[in-house]
Write a protein that holds these residues in place. Structure first.
Motif, PDB file in Angstrom:
ATOM      1  N   PRO A 107       0.840  -1.207   0.000  1.00 10.48           N
ATOM      2  CA  PRO A 107       0.000   0.000   0.000  1.00 10.48           C
ATOM      3  C   PRO A 107       0.868   1.247   0.000  1.00 10.48           C
ATOM      4  O   PRO A 107       1.999   1.239   0.510  1.00 10.48           O
ATOM      5  N   THR A 108       0.367   2.318  -0.565  1.00 12.86           N
ATOM      6  CA  THR A 108       1.113   3.576  -0.609  1.00 12.86           C
ATOM      7  C   THR A 108       0.772   4.478   0.569  1.00 12.86           C
ATOM      8  O   THR A 108       1.328   5.564   0.683  1.00 12.86           O
ATOM      9  N   GLU A 109      -0.113   4.032   1.437  1.00 14.51           N
ATOM     10  CA  GLU A 109      -0.449   4.798   2.635  1.00 14.51           C
ATOM     11  C   GLU A 109       0.183   4.145   3.857  1.00 14.51           C
ATOM     12  O   GLU A 109       0.412   2.933   3.876  1.00 14.51           O
ATOM     13  N   PRO A 110       0.502   4.903   4.896  1.00 15.22           N
ATOM     14  CA  PRO A 110       1.135   4.339   6.093  1.00 15.22           C
ATOM     15  C   PRO A 110       0.229   3.319   6.775  1.00 15.22           C
ATOM     16  O   PRO A 110      -0.982   3.482   6.838  1.00 15.22           O
ATOM     17  N   VAL A 111       0.846   2.250   7.299  1.00 14.91           N
ATOM     18  CA  VAL A 111       0.117   1.210   8.017  1.00 14.91           C
ATOM     19  C   VAL A 111       0.963   0.729   9.189  1.00 14.91           C
ATOM     20  O   VAL A 111       2.180   0.962   9.251  1.00 14.91           O
ATOM     21  N   GLY A 112       0.318   0.021  10.109  1.00 12.77           N
ATOM     22  CA  GLY A 112       1.018  -0.550  11.250  1.00 12.77           C
ATOM     23  C   GLY A 112       1.075  -2.060  11.158  1.00 12.77           C
ATOM     24  O   GLY A 112       0.477  -2.678  10.264  1.00 12.77           O
ATOM     25  N   VAL A 113       1.789  -2.674  12.100  1.00 10.16           N
ATOM     26  CA  VAL A 113       1.872  -4.128  12.142  1.00 10.16           C
ATOM     27  C   VAL A 113       0.465  -4.706  12.322  1.00 10.16           C
ATOM     28  O   VAL A 113      -0.354  -4.176  13.071  1.00 10.16           O
ATOM     29  N   GLY A 114       0.176  -5.763  11.597  1.00 10.00           N
ATOM     30  CA  GLY A 114      -1.163  -6.334  11.602  1.00 10.00           C
ATOM     31  C   GLY A 114      -2.043  -5.793  10.497  1.00 10.00           C
ATOM     32  O   GLY A 114      -3.173  -6.266  10.314  1.00 10.00           O
ATOM     33  N   ALA A 115      -1.541  -4.824   9.762  1.00  9.19           N
ATOM     34  CA  ALA A 115      -2.325  -4.250   8.652  1.00  9.19           C
ATOM     35  C   ALA A 115      -2.642  -5.325   7.619  1.00  9.19           C
ATOM     36  O   ALA A 115      -1.878  -6.262   7.407  1.00  9.19           O
ATOM     37  N   ARG A 116      -3.785  -5.153   6.987  1.00  4.29           N
ATOM     38  CA  ARG A 116      -4.225  -6.114   5.975  1.00  4.29           C
ATOM     39  C   ARG A 116      -4.683  -5.336   4.745  1.00  4.29           C
ATOM     40  O   ARG A 116      -5.403  -4.342   4.859  1.00  4.29           O
ATOM     41  N   TRP A 117      -4.237  -5.807   3.579  1.00  3.65           N
ATOM     42  CA  TRP A 117      -4.673  -5.173   2.340  1.00  3.65           C
ATOM     43  C   TRP A 117      -4.935  -6.225   1.275  1.00  3.65           C
ATOM     44  O   TRP A 117      -4.480  -7.352   1.373  1.00  3.65           O
ATOM     45  N   GLU A 118      -5.714  -5.831   0.281  1.00  4.94           N
ATOM     46  CA  GLU A 118      -6.051  -6.714  -0.834  1.00  4.94           C
ATOM     47  C   GLU A 118      -5.436  -6.186  -2.120  1.00  4.94           C
ATOM     48  O   GLU A 118      -5.472  -4.990  -2.403  1.00  4.94           O
ATOM     49  N   SER A 119      -4.877  -7.105  -2.884  1.00 10.32           N
ATOM     50  CA  SER A 119      -4.355  -6.811  -4.208  1.00 10.32           C
ATOM     51  C   SER A 119      -5.181  -7.609  -5.213  1.00 10.32           C
ATOM     52  O   SER A 119      -5.285  -8.832  -5.096  1.00 10.32           O
ATOM     53  N   VAL A 120      -5.774  -6.913  -6.179  1.00 11.51           N
ATOM     54  CA  VAL A 120      -6.648  -7.575  -7.150  1.00 11.51           C
ATOM     55  C   VAL A 120      -6.081  -7.385  -8.555  1.00 11.51           C
ATOM     56  O   VAL A 120      -5.800  -6.251  -8.971  1.00 11.51           O
ATOM     57  N   ARG A 121      -5.894  -8.507  -9.260  1.00 13.13           N
ATOM     58  CA  ARG A 121      -5.416  -8.482 -10.648  1.00 13.13           C
ATOM     59  C   ARG A 121      -6.381  -9.270 -11.526  1.00 13.13           C
ATOM     60  O   ARG A 121      -6.903 -10.294 -11.107  1.00 13.13           O
ATOM     61  N   THR A 122      -6.578  -8.819 -12.746  1.00 11.75           N
ATOM     62  CA  THR A 122      -7.295  -9.595 -13.749  1.00 11.75           C
ATOM     63  C   THR A 122      -6.274 -10.078 -14.764  1.00 11.75           C
ATOM     64  O   THR A 122      -5.573  -9.278 -15.387  1.00 11.75           O
ATOM     65  N   ILE A 123      -6.161 -11.398 -14.892  1.00 10.83           N
ATOM     66  CA  ILE A 123      -5.130 -12.005 -15.731  1.00 10.83           C
ATOM     67  C   ILE A 123      -5.801 -12.745 -16.877  1.00 10.83           C
ATOM     68  O   ILE A 123      -6.629 -13.640 -16.656  1.00 10.83           O
ATOM     69  N   ALA A 124      -5.446 -12.361 -18.095  1.00  3.09           N
ATOM     70  CA  ALA A 124      -6.053 -12.962 -19.286  1.00  3.09           C
ATOM     71  C   ALA A 124      -5.115 -14.003 -19.863  1.00  3.09           C
ATOM     72  O   ALA A 124      -3.959 -13.719 -20.186  1.00  3.09           O
ATOM     73  N   THR A 145      -9.831 -16.085 -18.470  1.00  2.00           N
ATOM     74  CA  THR A 145      -9.574 -14.813 -17.797  1.00  2.00           C
ATOM     75  C   THR A 145     -10.000 -14.941 -16.347  1.00  2.00           C
ATOM     76  O   THR A 145     -11.154 -15.254 -16.059  1.00  2.00           O
ATOM     77  N   ILE A 146      -9.045 -14.740 -15.445  1.00  2.00           N
ATOM     78  CA  ILE A 146      -9.348 -14.937 -14.029  1.00  2.00           C
ATOM     79  C   ILE A 146      -9.058 -13.655 -13.245  1.00  2.00           C
ATOM     80  O   ILE A 146      -8.238 -12.829 -13.647  1.00  2.00           O
ATOM     81  N   ARG A 147      -9.761 -13.529 -12.134  1.00  3.18           N
ATOM     82  CA  ARG A 147      -9.498 -12.424 -11.203  1.00  3.18           C
ATOM     83  C   ARG A 147      -8.810 -13.009  -9.977  1.00  3.18           C
ATOM     84  O   ARG A 147      -9.363 -13.858  -9.286  1.00  3.18           O
ATOM     85  N   ARG A 148      -7.580 -12.576  -9.721  1.00  2.00           N
ATOM     86  CA  ARG A 148      -6.818 -13.083  -8.577  1.00  2.00           C
ATOM     87  C   ARG A 148      -6.840 -12.047  -7.464  1.00  2.00           C
ATOM     88  O   ARG A 148      -6.396 -10.914  -7.633  1.00  2.00           O
ATOM     89  N   THR A 149      -7.376 -12.444  -6.314  1.00  2.00           N
ATOM     90  CA  THR A 149      -7.407 -11.582  -5.134  1.00  2.00           C
ATOM     91  C   THR A 149      -6.393 -12.115  -4.131  1.00  2.00           C
ATOM     92  O   THR A 149      -6.498 -13.254  -3.669  1.00  2.00           O
ATOM     93  N   THR A 150      -5.411 -11.292  -3.821  1.00  2.00           N
ATOM     94  CA  THR A 150      -4.375 -11.658  -2.858  1.00  2.00           C
ATOM     95  C   THR A 150      -4.570 -10.815  -1.607  1.00  2.00           C
ATOM     96  O   THR A 150      -4.565  -9.588  -1.670  1.00  2.00           O
ATOM     97  N   THR A 151      -4.765 -11.478  -0.475  1.00  2.00           N
ATOM     98  CA  THR A 151      -4.914 -10.786   0.800  1.00  2.00           C
ATOM     99  C   THR A 151      -3.597 -10.889   1.554  1.00  2.00           C
ATOM    100  O   THR A 151      -3.063 -11.985   1.743  1.00  2.00           O
TER     101      THR A 151
END
Length: 336
Positions: free
Chosen positions: A215-232, A236-242
């Protein structure tokens, strides 16, 4: 992921069942590499070696003949800012020394289809490559990384003799903020073979499709974010990485990762053909842990393993085909 079923358009003439079954089997056992449209190389130029200094004095971005390989864009969303004082996860690439790391990708596939006697036929394939990498950030542009590959190794005895000639080939990656890869460049040596080039390209594109943007914003330990990609690809699949920030020690981050994939639609495109199949069922998920040093552009360690299966069907009344897959990408310090 190469399971394929012959799909016959409604205007095609009727076919006897036996020839069609044989076609089903022939298509069903295509290896993973057959489902991805690969260039086999991304440049007409000789790869050569990248700069030998602590940082790369030149970038391959504008090199004549380079055909960049796009990396599916990832959208990053913070869902939990974590605890403690938020701190930015801003990369600060080290221009005083090169990074030496080893990338290993391993794909296992089992395709299950009926043979001419309508008995279940199972074909298993494995694609494995371990590649040592020496990477240098561009001296005046921290968004670009240049690298040289050493001699890859593989479990495939037929591919092994092809890999020596690709040693010393160069490449590069362009990153957006948050170590989010955008474009891959591979510049294989002129005397390297097509099988070696394709193997390296598959390995690198697979690894960067599994990369973990920050993430481009500040976070602390324990922070959780999702990264979503569409791969053709064939599908064609949508990959969600937590991603969870398990720990931070100085510039070193320990990231726990879970992966979930879903098809965007039910269309499976048979490689090298205008025909399509129907995805009846699809399940793919995984997990792992990755170590990131904010002074480096590539992961310094870790592994992600993704497993799953899908069922495909073609003509009405034709037996469905099942494909089981396992894909592993791992990073480790290069051997001295």
């Amino acid at each position: 992921m190469g399971v394929t079923v012959p799909h016959r358009d409604a205007t095609d003439p009727p076919r006897s069942s036996t020839p069609r079954r044989r076609t089903v089997v022939a298509l069903a056992v295509l290896p993973l590499s057959a489902t991805i449209a690969l260039t086999g190389c991304s440049s007409d130029d000789s790869g050569g070696t990248s700069d030998s200094g602590p940082c790369a004095e030149s970038s391959s971005v504008d090199r004549a003949g380079v055909r960049p390989i796009p990396v599916s864009a990832a959208t990053v969303t913070v869902v939990d800012p974590g605890s403690g004082t938020p701190q930015p996860l801003t990369p600060a690439p080290d221009t005083a020394r090169a990074q030496k790391v080893t990338l290993t990708t391993d794909s296992l596939e089992a395709s299950i289809a009926p043979d001419a006697q309508n008995k279940q036929q199972v074909q298993r394939t494995q694609q494995n490559l371990t590649t040592p990498i020496t990477a240098r950030v561009a001296c005046d542009d921290p968004s670009n990384l240049e690298f040289t590959i050493g001699t890859p190794t593989t479990l495939d005895d037929a591919l092994t003799p092809e890999l020596g000639a690709i040693s010393g080939s160069a490449g590069g990656v362009t990153f957006a903020p948050g170590l989010n890869p955008q474009m891959l460049r591979l510049l294989p040596n002129d005397d390297s073979s097509s099988p070696a080039r394709s193997a390296v390209e598959q390995s690198f594109t697979g690894a960067f499709d599994q990369s973990i943007p920050l993430p481009t914003e500040p976070v602390g330990v324990g922070a959780r974010w999702e990264s979503v990609r569409t791969i053709a690809s064939a599908a064609t699949i949508r990959r969600t990485t937590t991603v969870t920030l398990k720990a931070r020690v100085g510039s070193v981050l320990t990231l726990a990762v879970t992966v979930d994939e879903t098809p965007v639609d039910s269309v499976f495109r048979i490689p090298g053909s205008a025909q399509t199949l129907t995805i009846d069922r699809y399940a793919m998920s995984g997990s792992g842990e990755v170590t990131v040093d904010l002074t480096k552009m590539l992961p310094t360690g870790g592994k992600i393993v993704t497993k799953g299966a899908r069922q495909l069907s073609g003509d009405a009344g034709a037996p469905p085909l099942l494909q089981q897959n396992e894909y592993t990408v791992s990073w480790s310090p290069a051997a001295p």
